[in-house]
Scaffold this motif. Sequence first.
Motif, PDB file in Angstrom:
ATOM      1  N   LEU B 241      41.245  41.790  28.967  1.00  0.00           N
ATOM      2  CA  LEU B 241      42.461  41.447  29.012  1.00  0.00           C
ATOM      3  C   LEU B 241      43.513  40.958  28.136  1.00  0.00           C
ATOM      4  N   ALA B 242      45.276  41.793  27.669  1.00  0.00           N
ATOM      5  CA  ALA B 242      46.177  40.848  27.553  1.00  0.00           C
ATOM      6  C   ALA B 242      46.586  39.474  28.075  1.00  0.00           C
ATOM      7  N   ALA B 243      46.585  38.277  28.366  1.00  0.00           N
ATOM      8  CA  ALA B 243      46.053  37.287  28.719  1.00  0.00           C
ATOM      9  C   ALA B 243      47.367  37.140  29.924  1.00  0.00           C
ATOM     10  N   ARG B 244      48.735  37.977  29.475  1.00  0.00           N
ATOM     11  CA  ARG B 244      49.987  38.039  29.959  1.00  0.00           C
ATOM     12  C   ARG B 244      49.545  39.093  30.962  1.00  0.00           C
ATOM     13  N   ASP B 245      49.088  40.082  31.244  1.00  0.00           N
ATOM     14  CA  ASP B 245      47.578  40.653  32.079  1.00  0.00           C
ATOM     15  C   ASP B 245      47.679  40.519  32.648  1.00  0.00           C
ATOM     16  N   LEU B 246      47.042  39.234  32.747  1.00  0.00           N
ATOM     17  CA  LEU B 246      46.024  38.706  33.831  1.00  0.00           C
ATOM     18  C   LEU B 246      46.616  38.818  35.354  1.00  0.00           C
ATOM     19  N   HIS B 247      47.362  38.250  35.221  1.00  0.00           N
ATOM     20  CA  HIS B 247      47.948  38.417  36.587  1.00  0.00           C
ATOM     21  C   HIS B 247      47.734  39.984  36.987  1.00  0.00           C
ATOM     22  N   ASN B 248      48.482  40.946  36.767  1.00  0.00           N
ATOM     23  CA  ASN B 248      47.881  42.837  36.940  1.00  0.00           C
ATOM     24  C   ASN B 248      46.370  42.610  37.176  1.00  0.00           C
ATOM     25  N   ALA B 249      45.377  42.150  37.129  1.00  0.00           N
ATOM     26  CA  ALA B 249      43.920  42.091  36.441  1.00  0.00           C
ATOM     27  C   ALA B 249      43.737  43.434  37.820  1.00  0.00           C
ATOM     28  N   ARG B 250      42.655  44.461  37.510  1.00  0.00           N
ATOM     29  CA  ARG B 250      42.538  45.149  37.987  1.00  0.00           C
ATOM     30  C   ARG B 250      41.035  45.213  38.946  1.00  0.00           C
ATOM     31  N   HIS B 251      40.430  44.343  38.289  1.00  0.00           N
ATOM     32  CA  HIS B 251      38.463  44.392  38.660  1.00  0.00           C
ATOM     33  C   HIS B 251      38.386  43.457  39.887  1.00  0.00           C
ATOM     34  N   PRO B 252      37.902  43.680  41.074  1.00  0.00           N
ATOM     35  CA  PRO B 252      37.990  43.630  42.727  1.00  0.00           C
ATOM     36  C   PRO B 252      37.619  41.577  42.003  1.00  0.00           C
ATOM     37  N   TYR B 253      36.765  41.767  40.956  1.00  0.00           N
ATOM     38  CA  TYR B 253      36.369  39.793  41.002  1.00  0.00           C
ATOM     39  C   TYR B 253      37.618  39.023  40.441  1.00  0.00           C
ATOM     40  N   THR B 254      38.291  40.010  39.870  1.00  0.00           N
ATOM     41  CA  THR B 254      39.995  38.526  38.781  1.00  0.00           C
ATOM     42  C   THR B 254      40.459  39.200  40.169  1.00  0.00           C
ATOM     43  N   GLN B 255      40.840  40.037  40.596  1.00  0.00           N
ATOM     44  CA  GLN B 255      41.915  40.199  42.044  1.00  0.00           C
ATOM     45  C   GLN B 255      41.474  38.723  42.491  1.00  0.00           C
ATOM     46  N   GLY B 256      40.149  39.039  42.843  1.00  0.00           N
ATOM     47  CA  GLY B 256      39.586  37.751  44.077  1.00  0.00           C
ATOM     48  C   GLY B 256      40.313  35.906  43.902  1.00  0.00           C
ATOM     49  N   LEU B 257      39.297  36.174  42.385  1.00  0.00           N
ATOM     50  CA  LEU B 257      40.283  34.899  42.344  1.00  0.00           C
ATOM     51  C   LEU B 257      42.091  34.467  42.106  1.00  0.00           C
ATOM     52  N   LEU B 258      42.308  35.775  41.370  1.00  0.00           N
ATOM     53  CA  LEU B 258      44.092  35.047  41.798  1.00  0.00           C
ATOM     54  C   LEU B 258      44.224  34.952  43.309  1.00  0.00           C
ATOM     55  N   ASN B 259      43.384  35.563  44.552  1.00  0.00           N
ATOM     56  CA  ASN B 259      44.187  35.447  45.384  1.00  0.00           C
ATOM     57  C   ASN B 259      43.411  34.304  46.236  1.00  0.00           C
ATOM     58  N   SER B 260      42.600  33.615  45.348  1.00  0.00           N
ATOM     59  CA  SER B 260      41.808  32.764  45.713  1.00  0.00           C
ATOM     60  C   SER B 260      42.838  31.427  45.718  1.00  0.00           C
ATOM     61  N   LEU B 261      43.670  31.146  44.854  1.00  0.00           N
ATOM     62  CA  LEU B 261      44.716  29.976  44.154  1.00  0.00           C
ATOM     63  C   LEU B 261      45.711  30.043  45.677  1.00  0.00           C
ATOM     64  N   PRO B 262      45.303  28.365  45.287  1.00  0.00           N
ATOM     65  CA  PRO B 262      46.223  27.205  46.809  1.00  0.00           C
ATOM     66  C   PRO B 262      47.309  27.201  45.447  1.00  0.00           C
ATOM     67  N   ARG B 263      48.782  27.353  46.380  1.00  0.00           N
ATOM     68  CA  ARG B 263      50.131  27.533  45.670  1.00  0.00           C
ATOM     69  C   ARG B 263      51.380  26.328  46.368  1.00  0.00           C
ATOM     70  N   LEU B 264      51.517  26.220  45.579  1.00  0.00           N
ATOM     71  CA  LEU B 264      52.689  24.870  46.288  1.00  0.00           C
ATOM     72  C   LEU B 264      53.994  25.586  46.612  1.00  0.00           C
ATOM     73  N   ASP B 265      53.957  26.893  46.660  1.00  0.00           N
ATOM     74  CA  ASP B 265      54.796  26.951  47.235  1.00  0.00           C
ATOM     75  C   ASP B 265      55.448  28.501  48.212  1.00  0.00           C
ATOM     76  N   ALA B 266      53.564  28.183  48.850  1.00  0.00           N
ATOM     77  CA  ALA B 266      53.136  29.773  49.725  1.00  0.00           C
ATOM     78  C   ALA B 266      51.786  28.952  50.431  1.00  0.00           C
ATOM     79  N   PRO B 267      52.316  27.372  50.535  1.00  0.00           N
ATOM     80  CA  PRO B 267      51.146  27.336  52.115  1.00  0.00           C
ATOM     81  C   PRO B 267      50.952  27.917  52.407  1.00  0.00           C
ATOM     82  N   ARG B 268      49.007  28.100  52.941  1.00  0.00           N
ATOM     83  CA  ARG B 268      48.621  29.239  53.917  1.00  0.00           C
ATOM     84  C   ARG B 268      47.421  28.273  54.673  1.00  0.00           C
TER      85      ARG B 268
END
Lengths: 256, 303
Positions: B241-268
């Motif tokens: 994909l185009a890099a700017r669309d990475l956060h709208n990736a559609r493959h479940p693996y890519t989406q899974g990667l995005l979801n597993s990021l720790p975030r400073l602004d949203a601790p869990r």
Amino acid sequence: MSAPILEIRDLRVWFGNPPDRVDAVKGVDLTVARGESFGLVGESGSGKSTILRALAGLAPTWSGTITVDGESLRGTRRSPAFHRRVQMVFQDPYASLHPRHTVDRVLSETLRLQGMDDIDRRIGKLLDDVGLGRGFRFRYPHQLSGGQRQRVAVARALAGEPALLLLDEPTSALDVSVQAEILNLLADLRVERGLTYVMVSHDLAVIGHLCQRLAVMQGGLIVDQLTADDLRAGRADSAYTRELIAASRSYAGREA
Amino acid sequence: MTATQPGPLLSVRDLRVAFPTRQGVFEAVRGVSFDLGRERLGVVGESGSGKSMTGRAILGLVRPPGKVTASRMEFEGKSILNLPERQMRAVRGRRISMVMQDPKFSLNPVMRVGDQIVEAYRQQTGAGRAAARQRAMEMLEAVRIRDPERVFGAYPHEVSGGMGQRIMIAMMLASGPEILIADEPTSALDVSVRTEVLRIMDDLVTDRGMGLIFISHDLNLVAQFCDRVLIMYAGRVVETLAARDLHNARHPYTQGLLNSLPRLDAPRERLAVLERRPEWKDGPLDPALVDASMIDAFPGGVR
Ligand SMILES: Nc1ncnc2c1ncn2[C@@H]1O[C@H](COP(=O)(O)OP(=O)(O)OP(=O)(O)O)[C@@H](O)[C@H]1O
Ligand SMILES: Nc1ncnc2c1ncn2[C@@H]1O[C@H](COP(=O)(O)OP(=O)(O)OP(=O)(O)O)[C@@H](O)[C@H]1O
Ligand SMILES: [Mg+2]
Ligand SMILES: [Mg+2]
């Protein structure tokens, strides 16, 4: 509060002699409570790894005091008790794994050294815990990818069931889903076994996730100590820390 | 981008890297296809998915008993697949360089850092000793080494992790290659030094038309820095994909990667982990997610 597990006073570490002497750590104080998870961040070359290496007995020349679990450390010799209490994951796992030893040998030697039994089962469990699985048991380091090697290093450190774990960029070579698995594992072990971590990372989000407190280093000195809440709120005394936080926000901020 | 030349700099089709193991043949790369232009191409993927091996295969650095095959591997229109070592040496370092994932391990442990940069530069350009030394110092300064004189005379074990990465980058960029393969080049750098180092690579792409293959686990970085992204899983490219669309990736693996990021602004409390599905490894590739070139290499889906 119980006695801290790690206490460092006026630590100075240098390499070589004048005029080529390099002062890598120039007077650092740190106290880490038992069961705490403490982060170390800062400039590349600022002395983070050197602090961990001095603790582990791998820096030949240092001054100041380091106390681990009440034991005062000297020089580069470390007691058997120290080795039972403290394990380290190095920044470059390639260099820390013996090129001609299989994963099995790396792990079984550590387990035997710690006087553990049931080696077979433990190795399987460790490999599962770090997401490698048993298929990797008889591989050599050169047959592993960068992240796979790093996970072997994490497994080896956990094998000794230490009280204090020194982690130098433990997840920087891992894809973020494996990173999540390792961070969850570390969090669980802290709760289950009361482990203490000192973790170096350039990723403030990783530090914010795992650590309660952190120190920020620049040029061999600690320029800031703050809590994870301070970090998230951007409350920091030094301009350098504020700069780090701002940079890390702007760059993660696109999807936020 | 300076799109001068017709056709891509590098064109790869159905690249495969296989190793014989106790349990039979293991395919580390299983049919990777892509074209590289004068652009920043990000490669993201699972640990062990074949990212480094793809880079090594391009440069003829896969060690035996590993075997490399491809239906095409062309650099500026000429095949570089399994070139004899002598011919490969004219390409490697000089025209296509690679910053290795373990920079300190890839450097010669018993030779001073500066001498290594000088030697590499002279070999690649035929420059004289003094000119090469000057170039080496310039490069060390460019990658923001604070005390270049000292580091020039240091041995690899005497530099920090992030300094090792920068030394490797300095060495690989000194001769101005046409393609740079950078394998996790900035993972040990703090954000401010990283920005500088990325700027150098960026300038080479925009001003000189270098092609950059940027392997990284840092999704936010890739989304901001690169033009296009390949997502690898178990030896295959599963999404482009185009890099700017990475956060709208559609493959479940890519989406899974995005979801597993720790975030400073949203601790869990706990980070999300991936449920890896067998079809990501062996199922047919989704034509909507990958380039046509990938599908061409897999007529009828996947073998
Ligand atoms: N054995 C050694 N001999 C000489 N200098 C050394 C040695 N080990 C480290 N240094 C120097 O000490 C300084 C601190 O290095 P250290 O590895 O602690 O940095 P760091 O904060 O871990 O950086 P990075 O984030 O890049 O890994 C650096 O300038 C390095 O060159
Ligand atoms: N000599 C070898 N024999 C067998 N398998 C090997 C050998 N060398 C590498 N491999 C395997 O090839 C696969 C691809 O490795 P590669 O180094 O390309 O992974 P990677 O995508 O770069 O991962 P990472 O992000 O962890 O660096 C891995 O699963 C690795 O275990
Ligand atoms: Mg370090
Ligand atoms: Mg790799």
